[in-house]
Write an enzyme that holds these catalytic residues in place. Structure first.
Site, short mmCIF file in Angstrom:
data_model
loop_
_atom_site.label_atom_id
_atom_site.label_comp_id
_atom_site.label_asym_id
_atom_site.label_seq_id
_atom_site.Cartn_x
_atom_site.Cartn_y
_atom_site.Cartn_z
CG MET A 136 -26.47 1.20 -25.00
SD MET A 136 -25.24 2.02 -23.99
CE MET A 136 -24.26 0.60 -23.45
CG HIS A 177 -27.53 -6.13 -22.97
ND1 HIS A 177 -26.55 -5.68 -22.10
CD2 HIS A 177 -28.71 -5.91 -22.34
CE1 HIS A 177 -27.14 -5.22 -21.00
NE2 HIS A 177 -28.43 -5.33 -21.13
CG PHE A 215 -21.60 5.12 -20.02
CD1 PHE A 215 -21.30 5.87 -21.15
CD2 PHE A 215 -22.68 5.50 -19.24
CE1 PHE A 215 -22.05 6.99 -21.48
CE2 PHE A 215 -23.44 6.63 -19.56
CZ PHE A 215 -23.12 7.38 -20.69
N GLY A 216 -19.38 1.29 -20.79
CA GLY A 216 -18.39 0.28 -20.44
C GLY A 216 -17.43 0.85 -19.40
N GLY A 217 -16.61 -0.02 -18.85
CA GLY A 217 -15.53 0.43 -17.98
C GLY A 217 -15.93 0.89 -16.59
CG ASP A 254 -23.36 -3.86 -24.52
OD1 ASP A 254 -24.23 -4.48 -23.87
OD2 ASP A 254 -22.14 -4.01 -24.32
CB SER A 309 -19.13 -6.03 -24.26
OG SER A 309 -19.63 -4.80 -24.74
CG HIS A 346 -22.67 -8.67 -24.57
ND1 HIS A 346 -23.74 -9.35 -24.03
CD2 HIS A 346 -22.80 -7.40 -24.14
CE1 HIS A 346 -24.47 -8.53 -23.29
NE2 HIS A 346 -23.93 -7.33 -23.34
CG ASP A 370 -23.20 -6.73 -19.39
OD1 ASP A 370 -22.06 -6.25 -19.37
OD2 ASP A 370 -24.06 -6.43 -20.24
CG MET A 424 -27.72 -5.02 -16.33
SD MET A 424 -26.56 -5.37 -17.65
CE MET A 424 -25.41 -4.00 -17.50
CG MET A 447 -28.92 -2.00 -22.10
SD MET A 447 -27.17 -1.69 -21.89
CE MET A 447 -26.55 -2.44 -23.38
N GLY A 501 -18.23 -4.66 -15.35
CA GLY A 501 -17.06 -4.70 -14.46
C GLY A 501 -16.48 -6.10 -14.26
C1 DX5 Z 1 -23.02 -1.80 -20.01
C2 DX5 Z 1 -23.02 -2.88 -21.06
C3 DX5 Z 1 -21.91 -3.83 -20.92
C4 DX5 Z 1 -20.55 -3.22 -21.05
C5 DX5 Z 1 -19.64 -4.00 -20.17
O1 DX5 Z 1 -24.13 -1.00 -20.17
O2 DX5 Z 1 -24.22 -3.63 -21.01
O3 DX5 Z 1 -22.04 -4.95 -21.78
O4 DX5 Z 1 -20.04 -3.22 -22.34
O5 DX5 Z 1 -18.45 -3.33 -20.15
P1 DX5 Z 1 -17.34 -3.56 -19.03
O6 DX5 Z 1 -16.94 -4.99 -19.08
O7 DX5 Z 1 -16.29 -2.62 -19.47
O8 DX5 Z 1 -17.98 -3.20 -17.72
ZN ZN Z 2 -24.27 -5.61 -22.16
#
Ligand code: DX5
Ligand code: ZN
Length: 213
Positions: free
Chosen positions: A38, A67, A145-147, A36, A9, A34, A174, A139, A69, A176
């Site tokens: 948003m 993706h 958010f990532g991380g 994202d 991502s 990937h 997708d 999901m 969102m 963690g």
């Molecule tokens: C979250 C996104 C993910 C995100 C995953 O809303 O859809 O694609 O980037 O990030 P990690 O791998 O850091 O959880």
């Molecule tokens: Zn995603």
């Protein structure tokens, strides 16, 4: 068992250097990119729009796994399709009774269609669409958010989903994802693995990608 598809991502990448980031991912063994998207409504964050997908398409030969969102996905499918998306995945929660129409719209552009569910949405709610889609995205964090930390309970949905999928529909996971959580999801039946933070925080991108296989 089919080979794993690794879809880094770019949410965790350096947005000031997107071209070099996707080139690095490509050289280091990524299968898909990937993206994202948003909108600040469906999720509390705002990220990437169709113009960025279009720009990425010019510098990247890997499939773009988009993706969405976003609320009202039907309004934006055309833009993301024409921008060069290879897969477009929308959220069932944002579509509800328009899901069928949206899947057909994506397919009308000759693009692979995906449907995604958030942690609190059950597999049952999307059963009637499984025959129509190319991909189902589970999901394992709240989108936005990532991380974030992987939610083990959500991964169990992969197992449930697997029982209903009879064709070659890809189950993607997708949120963690790292080598340990990827392994859990693979055992349950996932084939595509999105990872942001794990890949970009790692000192060696090649090793990071390889360790998810
Ligand atoms: C979250 C996104 C993910 C995100 C995953 O809303 O859809 O694609 O980037 O990030 P990690 O791998 O850091 O959880
Ligand atoms: Zn995603």
């Amino acid at each position: 068992m089919a080979e794993r598809i690794i879809a880094p991502s770019i949410l965790s990448s350096d947005f000031a250097n997107l071209q070099s980031e996707v080139e690095k991912l490509e050289i280091n063994g990524a299968d898909w990119i990937h993206v994202d998207v948003m909108d600040g409504h469906f999720v509390p964050n705002i990220t990437i729009g169709a113009p960025v997908v279009k720009a990425l398409k010019k510098v990247c030969s890997l499939p773009l796994d988009v993706h969405l969102m976003i609320d009202n996905p039907e309004k934006y499918i055309k833009d993301f399709a024409l921008a060069g998306s290879d897969y477009i995945t929308f959220h069932y929660e944002a579509a509800k009774d328009k899901a069928k129409e949206i899947i057909n719209l994506i397919k009308s552009y000759n693009i692979k269609a995906g449907i995604s569910i958030k942690p609190k949405t059950t597999v049952r709610e999307i059963i009637s669409y499984l025959d129509m889609v190319d991909l189902v995205l589970i999901m394992t964090v709240e989108p936005g958010f990532g991380g974030q930390k992987f939610m083990t309970d959500c991964a169990l949905k992969i197992k449930e989903l697997k029982q209903y999928i009879k064709n070659d529909t890809i189950i993607e996971v997708d949120g963690g994802i790292n080598p340990e959580t990827a392994e859990i999801c693979a055992e349950y039946g996932a084939r595509a693995f999105v990872a942001g933070n794990y890949i970009f925080a790692h000192q060696n991108m090649k090793e990071a990608i390889a360790s998810l296989r």
